[in-house]
Scaffold this motif. Structure first.
Motif, PDB file in Angstrom:
ATOM      1  N   PHE A  65       0.766  -1.214  -0.070  1.00 58.38           N
ATOM      2  CA  PHE A  65       0.083   0.163   0.169  1.00 58.38           C
ATOM      3  C   PHE A  65       0.898   1.367   0.011  1.00 58.38           C
ATOM      4  CE2 PHE A  65      -3.967   2.337   0.887  1.00 58.38           C
ATOM      5  CZ  PHE A  65      -3.427   3.522   1.291  1.00 58.38           C
TER       6      PHE A  65
ATOM      7  N   LEU B 156      -5.528   3.011  -4.448  1.00 59.60           N
ATOM      8  CA  LEU B 156      -5.465   2.829  -3.181  1.00 59.60           C
ATOM      9  C   LEU B 156      -6.797   2.372  -2.618  1.00 59.60           C
ATOM     10  CD1 LEU B 156      -3.291   5.974  -2.001  1.00 59.60           C
ATOM     11  CD2 LEU B 156      -2.597   3.577  -2.350  1.00 59.60           C
ATOM     12  N   GLU B 157      -7.851   2.617  -3.426  1.00 59.81           N
ATOM     13  CA  GLU B 157      -9.189   2.198  -2.791  1.00 59.81           C
ATOM     14  C   GLU B 157      -9.748   0.969  -3.535  1.00 59.81           C
ATOM     15  OE1 GLU B 157     -11.183   2.849  -0.404  1.00 59.81           O
ATOM     16  OE2 GLU B 157     -11.050   4.983   0.137  1.00 59.81           O
ATOM     17  N   GLU B 158      -8.719   0.666  -4.429  1.00 60.86           N
ATOM     18  CA  GLU B 158      -9.197  -0.817  -5.212  1.00 60.86           C
ATOM     19  C   GLU B 158     -10.370  -0.440  -6.302  1.00 60.86           C
ATOM     20  OE1 GLU B 158      -6.018  -2.752  -3.732  1.00 60.86           O
ATOM     21  OE2 GLU B 158      -7.326  -3.209  -5.034  1.00 60.86           O
TER      22      GLU B 158
ATOM     23  N   ASN C 291     -15.827   7.360   3.175  1.00 61.70           N
ATOM     24  CA  ASN C 291     -14.571   6.554   3.805  1.00 61.70           C
ATOM     25  C   ASN C 291     -13.673   7.705   4.479  1.00 61.70           C
ATOM     26  OD1 ASN C 291     -13.180   4.307   4.668  1.00 61.70           O
ATOM     27  ND2 ASN C 291     -11.998   4.219   2.760  1.00 61.70           N
TER      28      ASN C 291
ATOM     29  N   THR D 233      -9.881   6.154   5.611  1.00 58.05           N
ATOM     30  CA  THR D 233      -9.088   6.255   4.595  1.00 58.05           C
ATOM     31  C   THR D 233      -8.645   4.814   3.816  1.00 58.05           C
ATOM     32  OG1 THR D 233      -6.774   6.011   5.228  1.00 58.05           O
ATOM     33  CG2 THR D 233      -7.692   8.146   5.440  1.00 58.05           C
ATOM     34  N   PRO D 234      -8.303   4.630   2.871  1.00 57.80           N
ATOM     35  CA  PRO D 234      -8.269   3.047   2.376  1.00 57.80           C
ATOM     36  C   PRO D 234      -6.916   2.773   3.086  1.00 57.80           C
ATOM     37  CG  PRO D 234      -7.587   4.936   0.656  1.00 57.80           C
ATOM     38  CD  PRO D 234      -8.046   5.463   1.676  1.00 57.80           C
TER      39      PRO D 234
ATOM     40  N   GLN E 287      -9.371   1.146   5.669  1.00 58.85           N
ATOM     41  CA  GLN E 287     -10.674   0.460   5.359  1.00 58.85           C
ATOM     42  C   GLN E 287     -10.984   0.646   3.865  1.00 58.85           C
ATOM     43  OE1 GLN E 287     -14.432   0.344   7.803  1.00 58.85           O
ATOM     44  NE2 GLN E 287     -14.710   2.229   6.273  1.00 58.85           N
ATOM     45  N   GLN E 288     -11.371  -0.630   2.893  1.00 57.46           N
ATOM     46  CA  GLN E 288     -11.322  -0.182   1.504  1.00 57.46           C
ATOM     47  C   GLN E 288     -12.718  -0.970   1.132  1.00 57.46           C
ATOM     48  OE1 GLN E 288      -7.894  -2.730   0.577  1.00 57.46           O
ATOM     49  NE2 GLN E 288      -6.723  -0.768   0.157  1.00 57.46           N
TER      50      GLN E 288
ATOM     51  N   VAL F 149     -17.016   4.932  -3.216  1.00 61.36           N
ATOM     52  CA  VAL F 149     -16.452   5.709  -1.872  1.00 61.36           C
ATOM     53  C   VAL F 149     -16.425   7.058  -2.142  1.00 61.36           C
ATOM     54  CG1 VAL F 149     -14.315   5.936  -0.588  1.00 61.36           C
ATOM     55  CG2 VAL F 149     -15.135   3.464  -1.148  1.00 61.36           C
TER      56      VAL F 149
END
Ligand SMILES: C/C=C(/N=C/c1c(COP(=O)(O)O)cnc(C)c1O)C(=O)O
Length: 400
Positions: free
Chosen positions: A12, A79-81, A191, A195-196, A199-200, A209
């Motif tokens: 990450f 980063l958030e997929e 979120n 933040t990613p 949590q994603q 998001v």
């Protein structure tokens, strides 16, 4: 280079530093250039027409996109997929661009009963004015959500953990149950608090998001910005309808650059914010002047198990009530010396505010009672200062 596209997924923090930018394309510049330009020249009339028609890639005008902004968007999506991301001028710019794009008169949304004050105001004084129905429910109870769904429901919206009372929702369970009812309904998770790095939501079944990038993503209290992350088609629609034409909430290139600078230390900062917040929460919980402490990292917190399951860290936000209620809360705040009495959150500086009279004052007192924002609640955004310095300031206030 998007490093993660070459090898197995990079860490990450590696992607938070590198993703979306190739210095080879920018004269070897280590950091992304800031394209301080409102518009872009075309090689020919035909090229201009082709770009407007979407037949040719390339910049047109900075409200439609800007190279510095695009690098940030690629990185945030990574980063958030998500497949794609849209950066905006503020968190409210992100939320409103999404709502105005995805909703039309006659539609229905389900939202958690506790939302950041201006999100609540957008619904109450914006969406409702244009004929959009809203059901506020306790999204911690999935049955309340599914019971509220109907044939006009287009969105389910919530924050987890919630600003300001730190309730936590089961994102996977909500997404599964909502999509079982109708796969077209979009589950949108704000979120901002996590933040990613922590949590994603897209990995837990959510469709979109949103972020106030003003907070932890920028991380230094020096900008206002937002973001929406999700599938490419929806993000494209939000960019060219909700952003381009309906809100105009375009992000400045300099701001996009500053957020990318913040992202480089995001994982480090969330670790430190979380570590310090847990220590402060434990001490608050044990303090005789404190009635109740809300922090999902406390083993006694009702959301502890769910937070452990869906959040890698417990975050830097906490809230508490003093035994003397609102008056004691205000007296506490007025005794603080290092900690700033200020709204916003996610900064290096520890911030303290009173939701009922500040960030959530858009709710009437009756609404606050119904929507779970208590009058005596004090919110702390635990910063990056030394934990003993933070605690010393808090303890001084508590002794008052
Ligand atoms: C003063 C602002 C605070 N919050 C904002 C906020 C926004 C809206 O984000 P912009 O402020 O438009 O970037 C969206 N979503 C969440 C969960 C938020 O907390 C605050 O609480 O202190």
């Amino acid at each position: 280079k998007n490093i993660s596209s070459k090898a197995p997924k990079a860490a990450f923090s590696t992607r938070a530093i590198h993703s979306g930018y190739d210095s080879d394309t920018e004269n070897g510049a280590l950091t992304p250039p800031i394209y301080m330009t409102s518009t872009f020249a075309f090689d020919s009339a035909e090229q201009g027409g082709a770009r407007f028609a979407g037949e040719e890639e390339g910049p047109i005008y900075s409200r439609l996109g800007n190279p510095t902004q695009s690098i940030l968007e690629t990185r945030l999506a990574d980063l958030e997929e998500g497949e794609a991301a849209l950066a905006t001028a503020s968190g409210m710019g992100a939320i409103s661009a999404a709502f105005w794009t995805l909703l039309a008169a006659g539609d229905h949304i389900v939202a958690d009963k506790t939302l950041y004050g201006c999100t609540f105001a957008l619904i109450e004084h914006g969406l409702k004015k244009f004929g959009i129905e809203v059901s506020y429910v306790d999204c911690c109870n999935v049955e309340e959500i599914t019971a509220a769904l109907n044939e006009n429901t287009k969105l389910v919206y919530f924050e987890s953990p919630v600003n300001p009372n730190l309730r936590v929702m089961d994102i996977q369970k909500i997404s599964d149950e909502v999509h079982r009812f109708n796969s077209e309904i979009k589950v949108i998770v704000d979120n901002t608090y996590c933040t990613p790095a922590i949590q994603q939501p897209l990995m837990l079944g959510a469709d979109l998001v949103v972020h106030s990038a003003t907070k932890y993503l920028g991380g230094h209290g020096d900008l206002i910005a937002g973001a929406v992350v999700g599938d490419a088609e929806t993000i494209q629609r939000i960019r060219f309808e909700g952003l381009k034409d309906m809100t105009g909430a375009v992000i400045a290139p300099m701001t996009a650059f500053l957020i990318m600078r913040g992202l480089k230390t995001l994982e480090l900062r969330m670790q430190r914010h979380s570590e310090t917040a847990l220590i402060i929460a434990e001490r608050l919980q044990q303090h005789p002047a404190v009635e109740v402490t809300y922090y999902p990292g406390l083993p006694t917190d009702p959301y502890y198990d769910l937070a452990k399951q869906q959040m890698s860290l417990s975050g830097g936000m906490l809230a508490f009530e003093l035994k003397g209620g609102l008056e004691a809360g205000k007296s506490f705040m007025n005794k603080l010396q290092m900690i700033k009495r200020a709204v916003s959150l996610g900064d290096a500086e520890t911030l303290c505010q009173h939701p009922a009279s500040m960030t959530h004052s858009t709710y009437t007192p009756e609404q606050r009672l119904a929507h779970g924002v208590s009058e005596g609640l004090v919110r702390l955004s635990i910063g990056l200062e030394g934990v003993e310095d933070i605690w010393q300031d808090i303890e001084r206030g508590l002794l008052a």
